[in-house]
Design an enzyme around this catalytic site. Sequence first.
Site, PDB file in Angstrom:
ATOM      1  N   CYS A 247      86.698  19.392  53.356  1.00  0.00           N
ATOM      2  CA  CYS A 247      86.020  20.686  53.400  1.00  0.00           C
ATOM      3  C   CYS A 247      86.904  21.819  53.894  1.00  0.00           C
ATOM      4  O   CYS A 247      86.600  22.992  53.652  1.00  0.00           O
ATOM      5  CB  CYS A 247      84.762  20.592  54.255  1.00  0.00           C
ATOM      6  SG  CYS A 247      85.080  20.095  55.960  1.00  0.00           S
TER       7      CYS A 247
ATOM      8  N   GLU B 210      76.814  21.469  58.236  1.00  0.00           N
ATOM      9  CA  GLU B 210      78.139  21.946  57.825  1.00  0.00           C
ATOM     10  C   GLU B 210      78.235  21.704  56.335  1.00  0.00           C
ATOM     11  O   GLU B 210      78.114  20.568  55.871  1.00  0.00           O
ATOM     12  CB  GLU B 210      79.243  21.222  58.585  1.00  0.00           C
ATOM     13  CG  GLU B 210      80.631  21.817  58.359  1.00  0.00           C
ATOM     14  CD  GLU B 210      81.366  21.158  57.212  1.00  0.00           C
ATOM     15  OE1 GLU B 210      81.552  21.837  56.164  1.00  0.00           O
ATOM     16  OE2 GLU B 210      81.755  19.992  57.349  1.00  0.00           O
TER      17      GLU B 210
ATOM     18  N   GLU C 223      83.272  25.751  45.757  1.00  0.00           N
ATOM     19  CA  GLU C 223      84.068  24.663  46.318  1.00  0.00           C
ATOM     20  C   GLU C 223      84.311  23.602  45.245  1.00  0.00           C
ATOM     21  O   GLU C 223      83.388  22.974  44.749  1.00  0.00           O
ATOM     22  CB  GLU C 223      83.343  24.044  47.514  1.00  0.00           C
ATOM     23  CG  GLU C 223      84.181  23.008  48.242  1.00  0.00           C
ATOM     24  CD  GLU C 223      83.486  22.466  49.473  1.00  0.00           C
ATOM     25  OE1 GLU C 223      84.150  22.302  50.500  1.00  0.00           O
ATOM     26  OE2 GLU C 223      82.265  22.206  49.407  1.00  0.00           O
TER      27      GLU C 223
ATOM     28  N   LYS D 211      72.016   8.082  58.145  1.00  0.00           N
ATOM     29  CA  LYS D 211      72.073   7.740  56.720  1.00  0.00           C
ATOM     30  C   LYS D 211      73.465   8.060  56.195  1.00  0.00           C
ATOM     31  O   LYS D 211      73.947   9.182  56.296  1.00  0.00           O
ATOM     32  CB  LYS D 211      71.040   8.521  55.901  1.00  0.00           C
ATOM     33  CG  LYS D 211      70.959   8.028  54.444  1.00  0.00           C
ATOM     34  CD  LYS D 211      70.207   8.975  53.531  1.00  0.00           C
ATOM     35  CE  LYS D 211      71.086  10.064  52.978  1.00  0.00           C
ATOM     36  NZ  LYS D 211      72.147   9.557  52.050  1.00  0.00           N
TER      37      LYS D 211
END
Length: 480
Positions: A286, A252, A383, A176
């Site tokens: 990331c 992750e 983040e 997906k």
Amino acid sequence: MAAPTIQTKLFINGEWVVGKAGKTFPVFNPATEEKVTDVCEADADDVEIAFAAASKAFPAWRDLSMTERINICTKLASLIERDRHEIAHLEAINMGLPISAYMGAIFGAAGDIRHTAGLASDIHGETSLNTPGYVNFTLRQPLGVCAAIIPWNVPIIMWCGKVIPCVLAGNTIILKSSEKAPLTSLKLAALSSEAGFPPGVINVISGFGHSAGAALSSHMGIRKISFTGSTRAGKLIIEGAGKSNMKRVCVETGGKNPAVIFDDADVEEAARAVVASLQFNSGQICVSNSRVYVHKAIFNDFVELFKRKFTDVKAGNPLDESTNFGPQVDKSQFDSILSFIEEAKSQGARLVTGGARTFEKGYFIQPTIFVQVPAEARILQAEVFGPVVAVQQFETEEEVIAECNNTSYGLHAAVFTKDISRAYRVIKAFEAGMVTINCSSEVGPYDLSFGGWKQSGTGREGGRVGLDSYFETKAVTLKL
């Protein structure tokens, strides 16, 4: 170059189909805020159809020789290189990554396919004669039907990094894509068919996490799921897997990555490396170093140098070869980053540069630097996933290590120093899955594993470790 053909349907069992519910969702160009197309949306019913196709394809694919599977995968690598300009165009109009910056990702993905294929022939079991009268050995066998959910920021890297080790091991897969950037994944599905993957081995669906993603994570027949995305979504994936069939999970989930610059470092190189980690994809990566800790003896000089390098960008149309700094992926991400900036200002952080949108149209944000950020500020903990960095000063090694580790994340960390003993002490103390010395995340070891500590995720992908995770181990005892 003419605009590429845009595929919008689901790719299931080697065919292009619409979703069972007949729903679609729009995809927008973040540089212009204009709609590119409408893409078919998958839901739980489509996941079941894809699972049936993957299950049917599994026995024959499993029973091919490793050489046959390798040949098909390396053919896909060649097709990706052939269509690199089309892939870069799709990424530019879908999620805003400039074509000038994307060729490295495309060639990197193709190279990673070939590297993983080279490892595949060396996967084998063990033997033991330690029990008299018996031969003991292990078999390495594929899991079955697997699933992958990839993010929007670098689809080609994520697609190849999850699909290729899975299918090389003899598994089949349902992938997906992110609803923010589905077009590249559909292009790669088309290339997989051209490369010779049998129907049902690779299935690619577009849709949302709460429907198609949830159906994949909670499916009773899927043996493993690999996810890259937010920590919140990663926890839901783990929960869904645990409550269903305890499928293997690899997630992750991002990072809040520090870079530490000591007073003996090559300051010019340190500034260049950290800027590179933040400028790529406009900070939507990331492993970018969004927290920078600089020794007080060089702090002011570093900030001035860093400011010059970080703001030296040409923002604009991602399809223009001269553009090297694109927009944020969509309005939601754009608004989120601006909210971080405004909150940091209100909490007393000093704004050095940036802090606003670049143009009246398009989701562009200026490269933004804060200094003297309060310890409790969210910009030091969460983040941001954008071109925003906090630069702090420190005095001692012990102090800066404590600051670096004071986060729930643990993906990447960097240290810059000419003292090799200090470098070793610091990287050993970092609570992170990947560390760099005198370089940053602008480079990476393609042949080693990728993953983090703490809430940056579980499991590893890439290299031998990543490939190994797509096999089951069976211990066999044979009486002589």
